[in-house]
Design an enzyme around this catalytic site. Structure first.
Site, PDB file in Angstrom:
ATOM      1  N   CYS A  13      -7.919  -7.719 -20.842  1.00 12.98           N
ATOM      2  CA  CYS A  13      -9.077  -8.134 -21.633  1.00 12.98           C
ATOM      3  C   CYS A  13      -8.838  -9.545 -22.168  1.00 12.98           C
ATOM      4  O   CYS A  13      -7.774 -10.129 -21.980  1.00 12.98           O
ATOM      5  CB  CYS A  13      -9.326  -7.167 -22.777  1.00 12.98           C
ATOM      6  SG  CYS A  13      -7.973  -7.110 -23.967  1.00 12.98           S
ATOM      7  N   CYS A  16      -5.736 -10.423 -24.156  1.00  9.37           N
ATOM      8  CA  CYS A  16      -4.511 -10.734 -23.390  1.00  9.37           C
ATOM      9  C   CYS A  16      -4.434 -12.224 -23.079  1.00  9.37           C
ATOM     10  O   CYS A  16      -3.421 -12.881 -23.332  1.00  9.37           O
ATOM     11  CB  CYS A  16      -4.483  -9.945 -22.079  1.00  9.37           C
ATOM     12  SG  CYS A  16      -4.453  -8.160 -22.275  1.00  9.37           S
ATOM     13  N   CYS A  80      24.741 -13.795  15.080  1.00  9.05           N
ATOM     14  CA  CYS A  80      25.315 -12.508  14.677  1.00  9.05           C
ATOM     15  C   CYS A  80      24.900 -12.185  13.250  1.00  9.05           C
ATOM     16  O   CYS A  80      24.224 -12.979  12.582  1.00  9.05           O
ATOM     17  CB  CYS A  80      26.842 -12.524  14.798  1.00  9.05           C
ATOM     18  SG  CYS A  80      27.642 -13.632  13.629  1.00  9.05           S
ATOM     19  N   CYS A  83      25.464 -14.653  10.414  1.00  2.00           N
ATOM     20  CA  CYS A  83      24.475 -15.743  10.281  1.00  2.00           C
ATOM     21  C   CYS A  83      23.325 -15.315   9.373  1.00  2.00           C
ATOM     22  O   CYS A  83      22.967 -16.021   8.424  1.00  2.00           O
ATOM     23  CB  CYS A  83      23.915 -16.127  11.655  1.00  2.00           C
ATOM     24  SG  CYS A  83      25.124 -16.719  12.837  1.00  2.00           S
ATOM     25  N   ASP A 490      -2.512  17.509  -2.095  1.00  2.00           N
ATOM     26  CA  ASP A 490      -3.846  17.579  -2.685  1.00  2.00           C
ATOM     27  C   ASP A 490      -4.683  18.512  -1.809  1.00  2.00           C
ATOM     28  O   ASP A 490      -4.473  18.569  -0.592  1.00  2.00           O
ATOM     29  CB  ASP A 490      -4.455  16.179  -2.713  1.00  2.00           C
ATOM     30  CG  ASP A 490      -5.890  16.194  -3.189  1.00  2.00           C
ATOM     31  OD1 ASP A 490      -6.141  16.790  -4.245  1.00  2.00           O
ATOM     32  OD2 ASP A 490      -6.758  15.644  -2.486  1.00  2.00           O
ATOM     33  N   ASP A 685      -5.641  11.776  -0.531  1.00  2.00           N
ATOM     34  CA  ASP A 685      -6.568  10.878   0.161  1.00  2.00           C
ATOM     35  C   ASP A 685      -7.563  10.178  -0.760  1.00  2.00           C
ATOM     36  O   ASP A 685      -8.301   9.307  -0.322  1.00  2.00           O
ATOM     37  CB  ASP A 685      -7.352  11.651   1.228  1.00  2.00           C
ATOM     38  CG  ASP A 685      -8.380  12.605   0.603  1.00  2.00           C
ATOM     39  OD1 ASP A 685      -8.105  13.110  -0.505  1.00  2.00           O
ATOM     40  OD2 ASP A 685      -9.436  12.815   1.218  1.00  2.00           O
ATOM     41  N   ASP A 689      -5.912  10.267  -6.464  1.00  4.52           N
ATOM     42  CA  ASP A 689      -4.542  10.564  -6.040  1.00  4.52           C
ATOM     43  C   ASP A 689      -3.634   9.342  -6.177  1.00  4.52           C
ATOM     44  O   ASP A 689      -2.410   9.475  -6.072  1.00  4.52           O
ATOM     45  CB  ASP A 689      -4.519  11.027  -4.573  1.00  4.52           C
ATOM     46  CG  ASP A 689      -5.262  12.345  -4.366  1.00  4.52           C
ATOM     47  OD1 ASP A 689      -5.138  13.213  -5.242  1.00  4.52           O
ATOM     48  OD2 ASP A 689      -5.948  12.482  -3.343  1.00  4.52           O
TER      49      ASP A 689
END
Length: 790
Positions: A13, A16, A80, A83, A490, A685, A689
């Protein structure tokens, strides 16, 4: 005065933004303006009095975040794990870099940095100073061209090296028992010198360059080992050739063939490794090849074929049978079945009608569709999948830290062992044996296999998952999934379809006539249960209601063909004095199964009843059985009443049920299980959730769900099939097993090989061959995951 712009996260808000602005303006030499809407702070500060780090630290101390930027690089020249580890450590120490990840397998780096403190040019310059070449991530065509050119160059170098090394390799036969004839000129030290020198300093130049860069940065890598080992063999041979020149009666001890054959064998191994690493990204290449190249756009009544990149949101497109759907959108005209297997993993084509969503790159099968484009370019589902897979393949699993720590100290330890070996042999035996043993120690020890152990498996594992419609967002999630102990599901849209359907329709007389009247009555209602009834009998409807009235808590009343139609609860029947007691038992039985049951009365007489429920997905019962077989505890969480929840749970085989749980309480259920010591995966989903997906040890989103859920989750299942949960866990377990196999053999190989070489039981050229192919064996083992059956 200097200027900086900061993106601030966490503001909710105007209080802040005002607070941050006031605090910053109180700092000596700072003038700040904070914009809540843009989440931006424009700051002018006086150098010498305050630094960007001081300003950002003050913002973070207030409880807000400072958003960093991310850049991806292609890094060339790494040979390698030492590196990649050195580059990562050096970049991590730069001011302004909050996170750096360098992946040897993908030859890429992902850097999270603060643009107010460090620039992309600074990062590129640092990598160059370390002796490597870095460029901002190229497009795929440029990357492909670079790789093809690199492989072509390696093949050319290898061919030259083989042609020069084969005569030298043949001279080794002259030292073996059996009197194998070797032409005398090949035994001439100067002929051998002429053959070995181009291999040592032209073909082997990259090893010297790499070794110099590493040592100048107070580090060591594989190049140091190869350069030391081959140089020792080469220069000792040069000294022996000079001694022979001064005294022709001397029998020279030549090792030209050792240095040349070593370099050739290492080049063979590197070429095989490059080709094998290319196969680890085949899944991503396959995903990209799915994209349609062209689209048929309808503009001003004309059908125009344009490149898919030029499609804009809102364009109306025509998709004919057999064609790929160009972008994400929805059907506006026509019907067809669409093969979505390449995106969701579902093998059965999905029927599409008007207003149904369709996914770009899927295949239209048997009908012409007109669609409107809703997501194009990087916003399409396919582009999102590619991005997730790329980021996952470039990320590091926690287990990689072990390999990185070992690689960081490996080369100096090996050099020390080689020196000790040399002096011990020199004291107790002879110079020739000392040199051979020391060279063998240097060349058999290579940190490459250890460095490739984790990233190659992660790449193949995430790619295999993507092919099955299982998207891991990072290596840490691929690693963490196999340690789960509890799955929290769920109900709506996860265990069930999430859309009410008619499950039972009982008519006491003419079924067709009755469903006709029921659909006509329900068509005027906006209730989800009414929609389910209309879908059930829509094909047969021929009548219209002339009157409609919704009775909340009771049902509906309508007039169809001059007759009053009542559909609803017992209370609705009682209110109209319609007897239903005779059918109470079957009615109550359906209710106990978690179904919503409604009586149907026409003209004042009971004519039947209809049951509607959110039906269980066909695969849910089998999926939950598979989860239990893996030893997992399975729970279901839902806001539904306890009767419905338990009915669904009993049907699919779930023992633990959390019913009547408010959306904001789902995360609390996850915490409860975690406090019991469980490693919890939340599978959901919906938007409600998202908090529980975020707080779970592993959040698994159903790809048919909301964008918020998918964005929050650690793993996304592109289809709604719960069977993919156990597939994801199985894939995670197999990938981790593969990584541990790689790490075991990489460590075991060096643990066994170095002592054997130090004891003089390994010829240098054999050690070189073993070293070269150890990396190939690790990559090949990782590629076995491609054949994994899920």
């Amino acid at each position: 005065m200097s200027q900086m712009n900061v993106t601030i996260t966490g503001m909710t808000c105007s209080a802040c933004s005002t607070r941050i602005e006031k605090v910053l303006n109180k700092m000596d030499g700072v003038e700040a303006n904070v914009n809540l809407t843009m989440e931006q702070a424009s700051i002018t500060y006086e150098e010498g009095k305050v630094t960007p780090q001081d300003i950002e630290a003050r913002i973070e101390k207030l409880g807000y975040g400072v958003q960093k930027e991310k850049v991806e690089f292609d890094i060339h020249g790494m040979t390698c794990a030492a590196c990649s580890t050195r580059i990562q450590k050096s970049l991590s120490r730069l001011d302004g870099i909050s996170d750096a990840s360098v992946n040897l397998t993908t030859e890429a780096g992902v850097i999270e940095y603060d643009p107010n403190i460090v620039s992309v040019e600074d990062i590129l310059s640092k990598v160059k100073k370390l002796g490597y070449e870095a460029v901002v991530k190229q497009d795929r065509e440029e990357q492909k061209a670079y790789k093809e050119e690199e492989i072509k160059h390696k093949k050319q170098q290898l061919l030259i090296s083989i042609l020069l090394s084969l005569p030298l390799l043949y001279t080794m036969l002259g030292h073996l028992p059996g009197n194998i004839p070797v032409p005398g000129f090949l035994m001439n030290p100067w002929i051998q010198f002429a053959l070995a020198t181009p291999v040592q300093f032209y073909i082997g130049a990259p090893f010297y360059v790499g070794a110099y860069r590493a040592l100048s940065n107070k580090s060591a890598n594989m190049d140091v080992l190869v350069a030391l080992g081959t140089s020792a063999a080469y220069f000792y041979s040069v000294v022996e050739a000079i001694r022979w020149q001064l005294n022709p009666n001397l029998e020279p001890e030549l090792y030209f063939e050792t240095s040349a054959v070593l370099i050739t064998l290492i080049l063979v191994g590197k070429l095989f490794e490059t080709l094998a690493k290319g196969r680890t990204t085949q899944a991503l290449t396959k995903l990209l090849s799915l994209q349609a190249k062209e689209a048929r756009v309808l503009r001003n009544g004309d059908e125009i074929s344009i490149p898919v990149e030029q499609v804009q949101v809102g364009d109306r497109l025509l998709v004919k049978p057999g064609e790929k759907i160009p972008v994400d959108g929805r059907v506006v005209k026509g019907s067809s079945s669409v093969d979505e297997s390449m995106i969701t993993g579902e093998s059965i084509p999905v029927e599409k009608r008007e207003e149904d969503p369709i996914i770009g790159s899927t295949i239209n099968q048997n009908g012409t569709l007109q669609m409107v484009a809703e997501k194009v370019g990087k916003d399409t589902a396919l582009a999102g999948i590619v991005k997730i897979v790329e980021e996952a393949q470039g990320s590091k699993a926690p287990i990689q830290r072990t390999a990185d720590r070992i690689s960081g100290i490996f080369v100096p330890v090996v050099v020390a062992i080689a020196l000790v070996t040399f002096f011990v042999w020199l004291i107790f035996f002879d110079f020739t044996g000392a040199l051979e043993a020391a060279i063998a120690v240097l060349v058999i020890a290579c940190p490459c296999a250890l460095g490739l152990a984790t990233p190659t498996s992660i790449m193949v594992g995430t790619g295999k998952g993507a092919e099955q419609g299982i998207l891991f967002k990072g290596g840490e999630y691929l690693e963490g999934t196999q340690s789960l102990t509890t799955i929290l599901l769920d109900k709506t849209g996860t265990v069930t379809h999430g859309k009410p359907e008619v499950t039972d329709f009982i008519a006491f007389e003419d079924e067709t006539s009755l469903i006709d009247k029921v659909v006509a009555a329900e068509k005027a209602s906006e209730h989800p249960l009414a929609e389910a009834i209309v879908r059930y009998g829509e094909s047969s409807v021929t009548k219209e209601a002339t009157h409609f009235e919704a009775k909340p808590g009771y049902g509906i009343e309508a007039v169809v063909d001059g007759e009053t139609v009542l559909i609803g609860t017992r209370r609705l029947m009682q209110a109209h004095q319609i007897a239903f007691e005779e059918y109470e038992d079957p009615f109550a039985k359906l209710e106990k199964q978690g179904k919503t049951v409604m009586f149907i009365a026409v003209g004042g007489e009971l004519k039947g009843y209809i049951a509607v429920a959110d039906t269980v997905k066909e695969s849910s019962k089998r999926a939950i059985a598979e989860m239990k077989a893996l030893g997992l505890n399975v729970y279901m969480v839902t806001g539904d009443n306890e009767l419905t929840a338990k009915a669904i749970a009993e049907e699919v085989g779930i023992d633990g049920v959390f019913a009547e749980v408010l959306p904001e309480q789902k995360a609390e259920k996850v915490k409860e299980l975690q406090l019991q010591g469980e490693k919890v995966a939340m599978v959901g989903d919906g938007i409600n959730d998202a908090p529980s997906l975020a707080i779970a040890d592993i959040g698994i989103a159903i790809g048919t769900g909301t964008d918020v859920a998918i964005e929050t989750a650690d793993v996304t299942l592109m289809s709604g099939d719960l069977l993919n949960v156990s597939k994801a866990i199985h894939l995670s377990g197999k990938t981790m097993k593969n990584i541990k196999q790689n790490m075991f053999w990489a460590l075991a190989y060096n643990s066994a090989g170095i002592p054997i070489a130090a004891l003089g039981l390994l010829a240098p050229w054999v050690a070189g061959a073993a070293m070269a192919f150890s990396s190939v064996s690790v990559v090949s083992n990782s590629l076995r995951l491609k054949r994994l059956k899920l």
